[in-house]
Enzyme design. Structure first.
Site, PDB file in Angstrom:
ATOM      1  N   TYR A 196       0.851  -1.192   0.000  1.00 55.87           N
ATOM      2  CA  TYR A 196       0.000   0.000   0.000  1.00 55.87           C
ATOM      3  C   TYR A 196       0.882   1.236   0.000  1.00 55.87           C
ATOM      4  O   TYR A 196       1.855   1.313   0.766  1.00 55.87           O
ATOM      5  CB  TYR A 196      -0.873  -0.016   1.261  1.00 55.87           C
ATOM      6  CG  TYR A 196      -1.803   1.169   1.417  1.00 55.87           C
ATOM      7  CD1 TYR A 196      -2.832   1.391   0.510  1.00 55.87           C
ATOM      8  CD2 TYR A 196      -1.672   2.041   2.486  1.00 55.87           C
ATOM      9  CE1 TYR A 196      -3.702   2.471   0.667  1.00 55.87           C
ATOM     10  CE2 TYR A 196      -2.542   3.117   2.664  1.00 55.87           C
ATOM     11  CZ  TYR A 196      -3.551   3.329   1.750  1.00 55.87           C
ATOM     12  OH  TYR A 196      -4.414   4.387   1.910  1.00 55.87           O
ATOM     13  N   ASP A 291       9.204   2.837   0.009  1.00 58.53           N
ATOM     14  CA  ASP A 291       8.141   3.522   0.740  1.00 58.53           C
ATOM     15  C   ASP A 291       8.317   3.174   2.212  1.00 58.53           C
ATOM     16  O   ASP A 291       7.922   2.096   2.663  1.00 58.53           O
ATOM     17  CB  ASP A 291       6.765   3.081   0.223  1.00 58.53           C
ATOM     18  CG  ASP A 291       5.637   3.736   1.011  1.00 58.53           C
ATOM     19  OD1 ASP A 291       5.924   4.460   1.997  1.00 58.53           O
ATOM     20  OD2 ASP A 291       4.463   3.515   0.652  1.00 58.53           O
ATOM     21  N   LYS A 319       4.087   8.937   9.251  1.00 53.40           N
ATOM     22  CA  LYS A 319       3.849   8.341  10.572  1.00 53.40           C
ATOM     23  C   LYS A 319       4.829   8.830  11.651  1.00 53.40           C
ATOM     24  O   LYS A 319       4.650   9.908  12.187  1.00 53.40           O
ATOM     25  CB  LYS A 319       3.845   6.814  10.451  1.00 53.40           C
ATOM     26  CG  LYS A 319       2.706   6.325   9.528  1.00 53.40           C
ATOM     27  CD  LYS A 319       2.485   4.840   9.580  1.00 53.40           C
ATOM     28  CE  LYS A 319       1.528   4.340   8.532  1.00 53.40           C
ATOM     29  NZ  LYS A 319       0.135   4.267   8.916  1.00 53.40           N
TER      30      LYS A 319
HETATM   31  C1  LIG Z   1       3.647   2.022   3.437  1.00 53.19           C
HETATM   32  C2  LIG Z   1       2.612   3.107   3.457  1.00 53.19           C
HETATM   33  N1  LIG Z   1       2.639   4.051   2.505  1.00 53.19           N
HETATM   34  C3  LIG Z   1       1.734   5.050   2.488  1.00 53.19           C
HETATM   35  C4  LIG Z   1       0.747   5.129   3.435  1.00 53.19           C
HETATM   36  C5  LIG Z   1      -0.244   6.254   3.399  1.00 53.19           C
HETATM   37  O1  LIG Z   1      -0.014   7.115   4.486  1.00 53.19           O
HETATM   38  P1  LIG Z   1      -1.188   8.037   5.056  1.00 53.19           P
HETATM   39  O2  LIG Z   1      -2.196   7.140   5.672  1.00 53.19           O
HETATM   40  O3  LIG Z   1      -0.480   8.933   6.042  1.00 53.19           O
HETATM   41  O4  LIG Z   1      -1.730   8.803   3.921  1.00 53.19           O
HETATM   42  C6  LIG Z   1       0.686   4.154   4.428  1.00 53.19           C
HETATM   43  C7  LIG Z   1      -0.379   4.194   5.444  1.00 53.19           C
HETATM   44  O5  LIG Z   1      -0.592   3.308   6.220  1.00 53.19           O
HETATM   45  C8  LIG Z   1       1.640   3.116   4.449  1.00 53.19           C
HETATM   46  O6  LIG Z   1       1.614   2.161   5.367  1.00 53.19           O
END
Ligand SMILES: Cc1ncc(COP(=O)(O)O)c(C=O)c1O
Length: 479
Positions: A196, A291, A319
Site C-alpha cells: 500500500y 516507501d 507516521k
Molecule cells: C507504506 C505506506 N505508505 C503510504 C501510506 C499512506 O499514508 P497516510 O495514511 O499517512 O496517507 C501508508 C499508510 O498506512 C503506508 O503504510
C-alpha cells in the site's frame, strides 16, 4: 436546531469521560477500569451508541475504512484517551494498545516531552503584561523548525540528501511517483501485490491493507487511465520484476515497494530480493523507491534501508516523523530532489506542509529515537511478544507464523513462511475475527484486520507483554 460543537460533544460522550484529565502512564486514573480478570470481559455500551450515531454522519461511521472493524466483525470501540502503551475507550475500558495510531506512537502515546514541546511552540512569545500566544499553529511561510527536522531526517536516512515535507504518507507517495516520472521522462511504475502506498489513483491496484480488508479488487472511481501505467509484481519474487523490466524495456520510471510489508500483515523481504530490486533499477535506469512511511524510524533509526543495508535512490516517509501529528515527507538524492518546484519544474505543494506544530512533534520524537539502544529495546520487546504468541498458538495446536523487525511485528494463522500477499491471504480470516474480538474484550487492542502489522512502543513494559501472552493463552484455549 443545530447543536453547537461543544454541546454535541457533551451529548455524545457525557461530561466526565471526554474532559477528565489524561490518565497517568501507569493507567491508574481513578474512574478508569483496568484490564479485566480472566473471567470478566468488557462491555461497550457507549461505544455502540456513539458508533451508531457516527454511521449516520460519516460513511461507515469512520474517517478511514479499516477502523470500522468490517473484516473482524462487531463494531469498533470508540476511544476516549491514550497514554503510553494504553488506550481507554468511552466506556472506561483500558487496552494494551499494539496499533499505536497505526505506527506513529513509537514513544508511546502522548509522550510528555512531545506534548510540552508542542505547547511551547504554540505559546512561543508572551507580550506586554497579558500572556498572548503569538506563535500560532501554521505560518504558510518558511520556519526554522523545518530545517531542524530536515537535518535530522537527512542525517538518519541513508538515501536522503534533501527532503520535502507533506501532510500525509499518501501525499508523499503521490508526489514521489510524479517526481520519478518527471526525472526519468517515463510513465510506467512497478509496485507489488499487497503493498500500500496511500490512496492516490495510480496506487490503488492490488493495494493490500484497507482495500484487501474490504475485499475490494480495486476502487471504483479510479480511471483506467490512472492505473494503466501501474504494473504489479509478486513480493520476494525477483523473477516477476525482471519479467516486467524485460517486457517494458526503457519504459519503467520507478519500482516502489514497502521494504518490510506492513499492509498485508507483516512480511519481511529476503535481503537478496531488496538488493536485487536495487540492482535491477540501476541496470535499467529506473528510480528505486522505498516507501518507508511505515518502516521509517520504526524498524531502525535509518529505516528498513538502514536495517538491511540496501540504499534506494529515494524514500517516502510519514507516521513516526510526525510524532503523532500529520506529517509525510519524501526525499532522496539531490540530483533527483532538485526537480521539485520551485527548485525545478515538478509541481507539488501543501497549505499546511512544514507547519511548526507538526515539525516540533517530529523533532522531539526523533531526539528520543536517536539515543543509543532504542531500536535494540524495541526489537527485544517485539521478539518477546511474537515468540510468546507463537509458542502459545503451538501449545493450542493452532497454525501460526510470526516475525518482527525493530518496533514492527505480525503473525498469521497459517503455517509459514509467509513471503507474499497470496500466502498471507490463505490465513484463516474467520479464526482471526474471533481472536481479535476475544482479545479486545479482554483488554488487548490489536489491528482490526489480518492484513495489518502490529506496532511496539518504548512505553510497553515487559509486564504488558506478559499479560498479553496470558490473555492470548486464555483466548486461544477457546478458539
Ligand atoms: C507504506 C505506506 N505508505 C503510504 C501510506 C499512506 O499514508 P497516510 O495514511 O499517512 O496517507 C501508508 C499508510 O498506512 C503506508 O503504510
Amino acid at each position: 436546531m443545530k447543536l453547537t460543537v461543544a454541546s454535541a460533544l457533551l451529548a455524545i460522550v457525557g461530561s466526565a469521560s471526554a474532559f477528565s484529565a489524561a490518565p497517568s502512564a501507569s493507567g491508574s486514573g481513578s474512574a478508569l477500569r483496568s484490564t479485566p480478570t480472566a473471567t470478566e470481559t468488557y462491555t461497550f455500551t457507549k461505544s455502540e451508541e456513539i458508533f451508531a450515531e457516527a454511521k449516520e454522519l460519516m460513511p461507515g461511521g469512520v474517517s478511514s475504512p479499516v477502523r470500522a472493524f468490517k473484516s473482524v466483525g462487531g463494531n469498533p470501540v470508540v476511544f476516549d484517551k491514550v497514554k503510553g502503551a494504553y488506550a481507554w475507550d468511552v466506556d472506561g475500558n483500558k487496552y494494551i494498545d499494539y496499533v499505536g495510531t497505526w505506527g506513529p506512537a513509537i514513544l508511546g502515546h502522548a509522550d510528555d516531552d512531545v506534548l510540552d514541546a508542542v505547547k511551547a511552540t504554540m505559546d512561543k512569545v508572551f507580550i506586554w503584561t497579558k500572556p498572548r500566544r503569538i506563535a500560532g499553529t501554521s505560518f504558510g511561510a518558511p520556519c526554522p523548525l523545518e530545517n531542524v527536522l530536515a537535518k535530522a531526517v537527512i542525517d538518519a536516512v541513508p538515501s536522503v540528501e534533501m527532503v520535502r515535507f507533506t501532510n500525509s504518507g499518501t501525499e508523499a507517495c503521490m508526489g514521489m511517483i510524479r517526481l520519478c516520472r518527471a526525472y526519468t521522462g517515463r510513465e510506467k511504475v512497478i509496485k507489488f501485490e499487497g503493498c500500500y502506498h496511500g490512496h492516490a489513483d495510480a496506487f490503488l491496484v492490488q493495494a493490500g491493507s484497507g482495500v484487501a480488508t474490504l475485499g475490494l479488487p480495486d476502487s471504483p472511481g479510479v480511471p483506467g487511465s490512472a492505473t494503466k501505467a501501474t504494473l504489479c509484481a509478486e513480493y520476494n519474487n525477483l523473477d516477476s520484476v525482471k519479467a516486467l523490466f524485460d517486457e517494458n524495456k526503457d519504459e519503467i520510471a520507478a519500482v516502489i515497494l514497502e521494504p518490510v510489508v506492513g499492509n498485508s500483515g507483516f512480511i519481511k523481504p529476503d535481503k537478496e530480493f531488496l538488493q536485487g530490486i536495487r540492482d535491477l533499477c540501476t541496470d535499467n535506469g529506473a528510480v528505486c523507491v522505498f516507501d518507508e512511511v511505515m518502516t521509517g524510524f520504526r524498524v531502525s533509526y535509518g529505516g528498513a534501508q538502514g536495517y538491511f543495508g540496501v540504499t534506494p535512490d529515494v524514500t517516502t516517509m510519514g507516521k513516526v516523523i510526525g510524532g503523532g501529528l500529520p506529517v509525510g515527507a519524501y526525499g532522496g538524492k539531490k540530483e533527483i530532489m532538485e526537480m521539485v518546484a520551485p527548485a525545478g519544474p515538478m509541481y507539488q505543494a501543501g497549505t499546511l506542509s512544514g507547519n511548526p506544530l507538526a515539525m516540533t512533534a517530529g523533532i522531539e520524537t526523533m531526539k528520543k529515537l536517536s539515543q543509543d539502544g532504542v531500536y535494540e529495546e524495541l526489537e527485544r520487546k517485539s521478539k518477546k511478544l511474537v515468540d510468546g504468541i507463537v509458542a502459545t498458538a503451538e501449545k493450542h495446536g493452532l497454525p501460526i507464523s510470526g516475525d518482527y523487525a525493530g518496533g514492527m511485528f505480525g503473525w498469521y494463522f497459517v503455517e509459514g513462511p509467509v513471503k507474499n500477499f497470496a500466502k498471507a491471504a490463505t490465513s484463516d480470516a474467520e479464526l482471526f475475527g474471533k481472536w481479535h474480538r476475544a482479545m479486545l474484550e479482554r483488554g488487548v487492542y490489536l489491528a482490526p484486520s489480518l492484513y495489518e502489522a502490529g506496532f511496539m512502543s518504548l512505553a510497553h513494559t515487559d509486564e504488558d507483554i506478559e499479560r498479553t501472552i496470558e490473555i492470548a493463552d486464555e483466548v486461544m484455549s477457546q478458539l
